[in-house]
Structure formats: C-alpha cells, structure tokens
Design a protein around this motif. Structure first.
Motif, PDB file in Angstrom:
ATOM      1  N   UNK A 144       0.824  -1.205   0.000  1.00 32.16           N
ATOM      2  CA  UNK A 144       0.000   0.000   0.000  1.00 32.16           C
ATOM      3  C   UNK A 144       0.862   1.260   0.000  1.00 32.16           C
ATOM      4  N   UNK A 145       1.945   1.248   0.766  1.00 28.45           N
ATOM      5  CA  UNK A 145       2.826   2.414   0.803  1.00 28.45           C
ATOM      6  C   UNK A 145       3.494   2.638  -0.546  1.00 28.45           C
ATOM      7  N   UNK A 146       3.931   1.568  -1.190  1.00 22.22           N
ATOM      8  CA  UNK A 146       4.559   1.700  -2.503  1.00 22.22           C
ATOM      9  C   UNK A 146       3.564   2.264  -3.524  1.00 22.22           C
ATOM     10  N   UNK A 147       2.318   1.775  -3.477  1.00 24.18           N
ATOM     11  CA  UNK A 147       1.308   2.262  -4.407  1.00 24.18           C
ATOM     12  C   UNK A 147       1.011   3.737  -4.156  1.00 24.18           C
ATOM     13  N   UNK A 148       0.947   4.124  -2.881  1.00 26.75           N
ATOM     14  CA  UNK A 148       0.669   5.521  -2.542  1.00 26.75           C
ATOM     15  C   UNK A 148       1.788   6.439  -3.015  1.00 26.75           C
ATOM     16  N   UNK A 149       3.004   5.908  -3.083  1.00 29.83           N
ATOM     17  CA  UNK A 149       4.145   6.695  -3.548  1.00 29.83           C
ATOM     18  C   UNK A 149       4.209   6.778  -5.074  1.00 29.83           C
ATOM     19  N   UNK A 150       3.308   6.055  -5.755  1.00 26.02           N
ATOM     20  CA  UNK A 150       3.233   6.148  -7.208  1.00 26.02           C
ATOM     21  C   UNK A 150       4.117   5.178  -7.961  1.00 26.02           C
ATOM     22  N   UNK A 151       4.650   4.166  -7.294  1.00 28.15           N
ATOM     23  CA  UNK A 151       5.509   3.203  -7.975  1.00 28.15           C
ATOM     24  C   UNK A 151       4.673   2.310  -8.903  1.00 28.15           C
ATOM     25  N   UNK A 152       5.236   1.979 -10.062  1.00 32.51           N
ATOM     26  CA  UNK A 152       4.579   1.091 -11.010  1.00 32.51           C
ATOM     27  C   UNK A 152       5.614   0.121 -11.572  1.00 32.51           C
ATOM     28  N   UNK A 153       5.183  -1.107 -11.814  1.00 35.93           N
ATOM     29  CA  UNK A 153       6.094  -2.168 -12.232  1.00 35.93           C
ATOM     30  C   UNK A 153       5.504  -2.942 -13.406  1.00 35.93           C
TER      31      UNK A 153
END
Length: 250
Positions: free
Chosen positions: A122-131
């Motif tokens: 959730x934190x990674x998604x909130x930071x805008x990371x995409x893979x």
C-alpha cells in the motif's frame, strides 16, 4: 494538518512469525527448507510466464533487462535474487524489517543490486511506484484482507503489466501436506506457521483478482512427489500449492 495514514492489509501477527525466523532464510536445511525445495519449480513457472508475455528469450544471458519487477513479501530474497541475475530491475519489499536486513546482506555478498525496502504494498502504491511484473508469492494467505491486497497489487502494475501469485489451496490434501506434514511430522516449519482456514481456493483467488479488473490467463499447480523428493508443475493438479498469472490490459 497531519497526513492521513496509508491503509495496510498486513497482519501484524503474521509479520511477527516471519520476523522471528528471518535469520534462517538462506539455510537450505532450516525453517525455510520447503521454500528452498520449491524454489526451482516456482522460478520455472515465473520465468516462463514473463518470457511469454514480454517476448523474452530465456536462453539470453539477461533476458529480463529493462523490466521493472516487484517482489512483494520478498522474505530473504529467494526469488528476488534470481530475477536480478536475469537482468530485471528488482525491488523487494517486506513488512518484516528483519527479513529486509537479511536480504540486503545476502544480496551484497552476491554483488547484486536489488532495491530492498521494509515497507508495504500500500505504501509503494501511494508513492506512485509502477512495475511491469509484480510477484506476490506465498503471501496472500498471510495478509489481513486478501481482496484489498490484490487490489493494491493491481495498482502497482503499469499498463500491460503482469501479476503472478502463488499460494495454498484450501483442501484436505493441503492440510495434510502443509500443516500435518511440514509442521507436525517433518518439523520443517514451526507449528502455527500456516492457518488452513486462511488458505484460498483457485476459484476464490481468481474471483478476487478479476474483481480488480485484472484478467486471469493461467493457473498452474506445483506438485510435490515424495517418492522422487521433487517438485513439478501441473495444470491438472492444483490441490495443494498453485500459482496464478493475471494481466493488466494496456
């Protein structure tokens, strides 16, 4: 005004279990022996799915160059390291800081550049990371809210990206194998590592995955043969361990 906290699907009790075992991640005869035994077969499945989707030649030295890959719930890095060796740009994330400390140390000893983070999906998604690829292997049965977790994995995918999950089916056979066999008889894992009630059937996992808008394209069992003491892939037998691949349309 303070920022609103990022919601999380992690289960603190489950994180604590693996935090307590962190030092054993790279001991093939230790508490993670079942994963060490399973890993080559799991790797075969994951690499074949990625190669097929992104048109990569597995015979090449580093076929996954320029692919951004997230291993969420990476543990000590048993899957992150081979993916880095195949050329992917790898981020490994785990809520247990002890796991990340072990993973970082082992990667440095192997001269591998992996971005390990003690954080949540959730934190990674909130930071805008995409893979391009998100691996969620042997984790969905340990989170507090599987549907929310899978939705977050969807958010972490770039358009055209791939989610690969693996988990345990909720069957009498999986109870016998994963709990009675691995925990009670062989004592490979501490008792209580798994909760059979939290195991997820392939149909349940597919429904939760498709509810996020992802498209399930493959289901495959990972079958243990006690006579040959070996694992193999099977599209017929998903009764214990299985993997599932889904795509986010471009």
């Amino acid at each position: 005004m303070s920022e609103r906290p990022v919601p999380s699907s992690i289960d603190p009790a489950e994180v604590a279990k693996f935090q307590a075992m962190a030092r054993d991640w790279w001991d093939p005869q230790g508490k993670f022996k079942p994963l060490h035994m399973l890993n080559p077969t799991r790797l075969d499945y994951v690499t074949a799915q990625i190669a097929a989707q992104f048109g990569r030649d597995l015979a090449a030295p580093t076929p996954f160059q320029r692919l951004r890959l997230l291993d969420i719930g990476c543990g000590g890095g048993l899957m992150a390291e081979p993916m880095a060796r195949l050329g992917a740009t790898v981020t490994g994330a785990d809520a247990a800081e002890g796991n990340i400390a072990v993973a970082r140390l082992h990667a440095s000893e192997q001269d591998l550049a992996i971005d390990y983070r003690a954080t949540t999906a959730e934190a990674l998604a909130a930071e805008g990371h995409r893979f391009d690829v998100v691996m969620a292997l042997e984790i969905v049965e340990h989170v507090a809210d599987p549907a929310q977790f899978i939705a977050t994995c969807r958010d972490l995918l770039a358009p055209g990206g791939m989610l690969i999950q693996s988990t345990l089916n909720r069957t009498a056979k999986s109870f016998a194998a994963a709990i009675v066999g691995a925990e009670w008889v062989m004592r490979w894992l501490p008792k209580g590592t798994h909760d059979w009630r939290r195991f997820i059937t392939p149909d349940e996992l597919a429904a939760m995955t498709q509810a996020t808008g992802l498209r399930v394209v493959d289901r495959c069992g990972m079958v243990f043969n006690p006579l040959g003491w070996s694992w193999s892939l099977s599209h017929r037998d998903l009764s214990v361990n299985y993997a599932m691949t889904a795509l986010r349309d471009a």
